[in-house]
Design a protein around this motif. Sequence first.
Motif, PDB file in Angstrom:
ATOM      1  N   ARG A  34       0.861  -1.186   0.000  1.00  0.00           N
ATOM      2  CA  ARG A  34       0.000   0.000   0.000  1.00  0.00           C
ATOM      3  C   ARG A  34       0.892   1.229   0.000  1.00  0.00           C
ATOM      4  O   ARG A  34       1.687   1.421   0.925  1.00  0.00           O
ATOM      5  N   VAL A  35       0.801   2.033  -1.039  1.00  0.00           N
ATOM      6  CA  VAL A  35       1.623   3.238  -1.159  1.00  0.00           C
ATOM      7  C   VAL A  35       0.923   4.386  -0.438  1.00  0.00           C
ATOM      8  O   VAL A  35      -0.248   4.679  -0.703  1.00  0.00           O
ATOM      9  N   VAL A  36       1.655   5.014   0.481  1.00  0.00           N
ATOM     10  CA  VAL A  36       1.122   6.129   1.266  1.00  0.00           C
ATOM     11  C   VAL A  36       1.941   7.373   0.931  1.00  0.00           C
ATOM     12  O   VAL A  36       3.166   7.381   1.106  1.00  0.00           O
ATOM     13  N   ILE A  37       1.299   8.397   0.435  1.00  0.00           N
ATOM     14  CA  ILE A  37       1.990   9.632   0.070  1.00  0.00           C
ATOM     15  C   ILE A  37       2.200  10.478   1.332  1.00  0.00           C
ATOM     16  O   ILE A  37       1.246  10.803   2.039  1.00  0.00           O
ATOM     17  N   ALA A  38       3.458  10.841   1.580  1.00  0.00           N
ATOM     18  CA  ALA A  38       3.798  11.592   2.794  1.00  0.00           C
ATOM     19  C   ALA A  38       4.826  12.672   2.474  1.00  0.00           C
ATOM     20  O   ALA A  38       5.819  12.837   3.179  1.00  0.00           O
ATOM     21  N   PRO A  72       8.850  13.702   7.389  1.00  0.00           N
ATOM     22  CA  PRO A  72       8.545  12.927   8.593  1.00  0.00           C
ATOM     23  C   PRO A  72       7.271  13.361   9.308  1.00  0.00           C
ATOM     24  O   PRO A  72       6.531  12.518   9.830  1.00  0.00           O
ATOM     25  N   VAL A  73       7.001  14.667   9.345  1.00  0.00           N
ATOM     26  CA  VAL A  73       5.791  15.150  10.013  1.00  0.00           C
ATOM     27  C   VAL A  73       4.552  14.606   9.303  1.00  0.00           C
ATOM     28  O   VAL A  73       3.606  14.116   9.936  1.00  0.00           O
ATOM     29  N   ALA A 103       0.076  10.803   8.434  1.00  0.00           N
ATOM     30  CA  ALA A 103      -0.578   9.876   7.507  1.00  0.00           C
ATOM     31  C   ALA A 103      -0.807   8.511   8.157  1.00  0.00           C
ATOM     32  O   ALA A 103      -1.866   7.893   7.970  1.00  0.00           O
ATOM     33  N   LEU A 104       0.171   8.048   8.931  1.00  0.00           N
ATOM     34  CA  LEU A 104       0.005   6.764   9.613  1.00  0.00           C
ATOM     35  C   LEU A 104      -1.088   6.847  10.671  1.00  0.00           C
ATOM     36  O   LEU A 104      -1.880   5.920  10.839  1.00  0.00           O
ATOM     37  N   ALA A 105      -1.144   7.985  11.375  1.00  0.00           N
ATOM     38  CA  ALA A 105      -2.190   8.166  12.386  1.00  0.00           C
ATOM     39  C   ALA A 105      -3.571   8.171  11.738  1.00  0.00           C
ATOM     40  O   ALA A 105      -4.536   7.628  12.296  1.00  0.00           O
TER      41      ALA A 105
END
Length: 275
Positions: free
Chosen positions: A180-184, A192-193, A198-200
């Motif tokens: 699963r690709v998560v854009i951050a 990092p912020v 995004a994980l939260a």
Amino acid sequence: MRRLFPVTDETAARTVREGAGGDEARGGHEGLDREWSLAELAGAYAYPEPGPGERVPWLRANMVSTLDGAAQHDGRSQPISTATDMRIFGTLRALADVVIVGAETVRQEGYRPARERAEFAEAREAAGQGPAPAIAVVSAGLDLDYGLPLFTSPLVPTLILTGAAAAPDRKAAAEKAGARVVIAGDGVGVDPVRAVRALAELGHTRLLTEGGPRLLGQLVASGVLDELCLTISPMLTAGDAQRIAGGPSVTVPGRFELVSLLEEEGFLYSRYRRT
């Protein structure tokens, strides 16, 4: 293993008894030198309890370092670790929602997916967690081997944290492999912020990173690291191995406070929180 800090009434009493040469210090208390159960380790490393209705992420790092500051030997952390360190490693994973790791560490350490641990199954279910933490790989270029078990046989889908400007074909390849690709981040790299946020938003608030040093340096510089669990290995390696955190220095050093210190056979297992 024994607890050195914080000092409790039992710790103080034990010191007096040992100083008198008595054997009565041997027993089932945390101040005594004995093997701790996994439940005791889980209690010692429990995440802070959120307030009612809160879903605030908490990011901790777990790293190992020699006395002369080396985070690795011959490019890997295993030679400076120990069996107890790996028990703590497994416990920290069992407590986490997600494990964040840099792409280079995945390549160097031969990362595998987190496994389900029967000893923690009931506690994870009670906490509303899945059977095992997801692994979240931080990668700007998505230059990853999708034939690794991390992608072919994870218990829960592996996440890839990357930037919005990452190559579309590589994002498509990652998704085709089941990740699963998560854009951050707005650019190629990861902010990092935004990664923590995004994980939260995905429901992952108990966050754990295992490095490597470059990733940890980025997390430190961005101010998102809440806690450091550092194993101090009683070894000297010399050489030019990386420290636990690399990259540009911060303008003002961040201050952390010691909240727990365990010891076994000269290895120190410390836990620091941001003040």
